[in-house]
Design an enzyme around this catalytic site. Sequence first.
Site, PDB file in Angstrom:
ATOM      1  N   LYS A 127       0.875  -1.176   0.000  1.00 52.08           N
ATOM      2  CA  LYS A 127       0.000   0.000   0.000  1.00 52.08           C
ATOM      3  C   LYS A 127       0.905   1.217   0.000  1.00 52.08           C
ATOM      4  CE  LYS A 127      -4.398  -1.437   1.271  1.00 52.08           C
ATOM      5  NZ  LYS A 127      -4.759  -1.595   2.679  1.00 52.08           N
ATOM      6  N   HIS A 130       1.924   6.958   2.592  1.00 53.72           N
ATOM      7  CA  HIS A 130       1.461   8.310   2.266  1.00 53.72           C
ATOM      8  C   HIS A 130       1.632   9.271   3.432  1.00 53.72           C
ATOM      9  CE1 HIS A 130      -2.219   7.656   4.552  1.00 53.72           C
ATOM     10  NE2 HIS A 130      -2.303   6.466   3.968  1.00 53.72           N
ATOM     11  N   HIS A 133       1.019   8.578   7.063  1.00 53.72           N
ATOM     12  CA  HIS A 133       1.931   7.764   7.873  1.00 53.72           C
ATOM     13  C   HIS A 133       3.001   8.583   8.562  1.00 53.72           C
ATOM     14  CE1 HIS A 133       0.568   4.499   5.032  1.00 53.72           C
ATOM     15  NE2 HIS A 133       0.306   3.996   6.216  1.00 53.72           N
TER      16      HIS A 133
HETATM   17  N1  ARG Z   1      -0.521  -1.650   9.908  1.00 50.47           N
HETATM   18  C1  ARG Z   1      -1.478  -0.916  10.659  1.00 50.47           C
HETATM   19  C2  ARG Z   1      -2.093   0.196   9.811  1.00 50.47           C
HETATM   20  O1  ARG Z   1      -1.459   0.654   8.876  1.00 50.47           O
HETATM   21  C3  ARG Z   1      -0.921  -0.297  11.886  1.00 50.47           C
HETATM   22  C4  ARG Z   1      -0.327  -1.269  12.851  1.00 50.47           C
HETATM   23  C5  ARG Z   1      -0.311  -0.721  14.231  1.00 50.47           C
HETATM   24  N2  ARG Z   1       0.321  -1.565  15.159  1.00 50.47           N
HETATM   25  C6  ARG Z   1      -0.243  -2.612  15.759  1.00 50.47           C
HETATM   26  N3  ARG Z   1       0.476  -3.328  16.590  1.00 50.47           N
HETATM   27  N4  ARG Z   1      -1.510  -2.926  15.564  1.00 50.47           N
HETATM   28  O2  ARG Z   1      -3.194   0.613  10.116  1.00 50.47           O
END
Ligand code: ARG
Length: 566
Positions: A127, A130, A133
């Site tokens: 993905k 962007h 983030h």
């Molecule tokens: N990958 C997730 C996102 O982009 C965020 C992960 C956050 N960390 C976790 N341990 N859940 O929304």
Amino acid sequence: MIDFKEQVVKLIEGEVDSLTRDEINALIEIPPSYDMGDYAFPVFRLAKTFRKAPNIIAEDLASKFKQDEYFEKVENAGPYVNFFIDKKKLTQTVLEEILEEKDGFGSSTIGNGKKVIVEFSSPNIAKPFHIGHIRTTVIGNSLYKIYKFLGYDTIAINHLGDYGTQFGMLISAFKKWGDREVIEENPIKELLKLYVRFNSEAEEDESLRDEARYWFKELEDGNEEAKELWQWIRDISLKEFSKVYDMLGISFDSYAGESFYSDKMPAVIEEMEKKGILKDSEGASIVDLDQYGMPPALIKKSDGSTLYTTRDITAAIYRKNHYDFYKNIYVVASQQNLHFKAWMKVIELMGYDWAKDCIHVPFGMVSLEDGTLSTRKGRVVFLEDVLNTAIENTAKIIEDRNPNLPNKEEVAKQVGIGAIIFQELFNQRIKDYVFNWDRTLSFEGETGPYCQYTYARSNSLLEKGGFNIEDEYSIELLNSEDEINVIRLLYKFPNVVLEACEKNEPYLITRHIVEIAKSFNKFYSSTPIIIEDEDLKKARLKLVYATKTVIKNGLGLLGMEAPKKM
Ligand code: ARG
């Protein structure tokens, strides 16, 4: 460094029996302006024991402290006892400490022997990386640096979103329409295209969703083809993300993302079963959180596949076993508040008392002025593009202001990227903010370039004045109000760092650096520094050196560079 507040506590403790040391400490206030002293002690709590009017108590107390080596003046203002730090003592202790500690000024050993995990950034692979983030990435990196500076054994983890049903989609989509070469040319954009196409075709054809689920299940069950495709997608995505991390000067100790836990989940699910907290719900396994006012936590779907929540629970348990953390911090948007509350509750229900050491550090949203951040409009602003634009714009500004600057490109990078980081860390985390190009890149006002410029200016002063750190100097020559005001702020720096750590709020440091820069520039404009009088020059240059050292340390904790010249 002398702890003047501690001295206030000692003085009061000597006169007041009815309050404990901690109570006194908690009562001491910092007055809004220096003409009311550096510390103030309100006496209201003493009215009962002393049986006198507060004003009188304050007056009596103040008169007892008149003569003191740490305070040049102690006087009451109504019911407050105000303490004025002895300026010479202050100057001496601050400068001595900074000259001694240099880039370690503000650091501490309080964290020694304690492990802190800071999990941040954690984008979903395949993905776009962007502008949305930027928050977790920059806040997380700063917290990582702050904990490290305070002596914690700190571990940066990027919990990559490299697992889940969306990989089933990507695998199906790739098998139908994908072309390796095209994708390798432009990984994220091409993978996104596949993803979008798959989703839109799935609107028409429901069976595609089943296909995606099938492929994700295959992936979980170790199908070779699925695994190979997944690994490839992960590798090329990470390579793309690394460009941004390199630009920001960020590195991680671990990229153990969601997939890392795939083979560790069955044991955790079994453990939950044994502990009797799993319930069956139409073939799926859930933990009922009704009595805690939350929807159930979904642990396993009816087809046996696991979820985001399952992976977070497993990851936390793994981290506890593997790192034995003192604190396990998650820098993740406030949209996920409920998710974190729920799975941390599950950990607690599993009987783990360390659930309380798992900390979600949430933050609000960033948006762009023209609304381009909204993904619903289908326009994605890549973080890499934002950073590059910042660098380009800064290069133009430098070309304008200082065309002969050596190292222009490097400086444009440090300042452009620094500006973005600084802006990002300027407000309390939880506040939403609107990203504004002009404000971010301005050399005036409360910006990154302004602070970096102050640092660069200090360096050129030191150079011009032939500064030598070994030079003797007389502290009593640093006695003007502007000088003392700078020194007061430098004195506070270590405490600001501590507070930023306690609250997980880097902006406290950002604001403090701005204050230091402003106060330094006031001193600079009121006070000639490169002067004939050698003694005076040497003393003032010491202050310049001390200031630039603290600014650099502060910027470093935000994750910013400090160019020597700009
Ligand atoms: N990958 C997730 C996102 O982009 C965020 C992960 C956050 N960390 C976790 N341990 N859940 O929304």
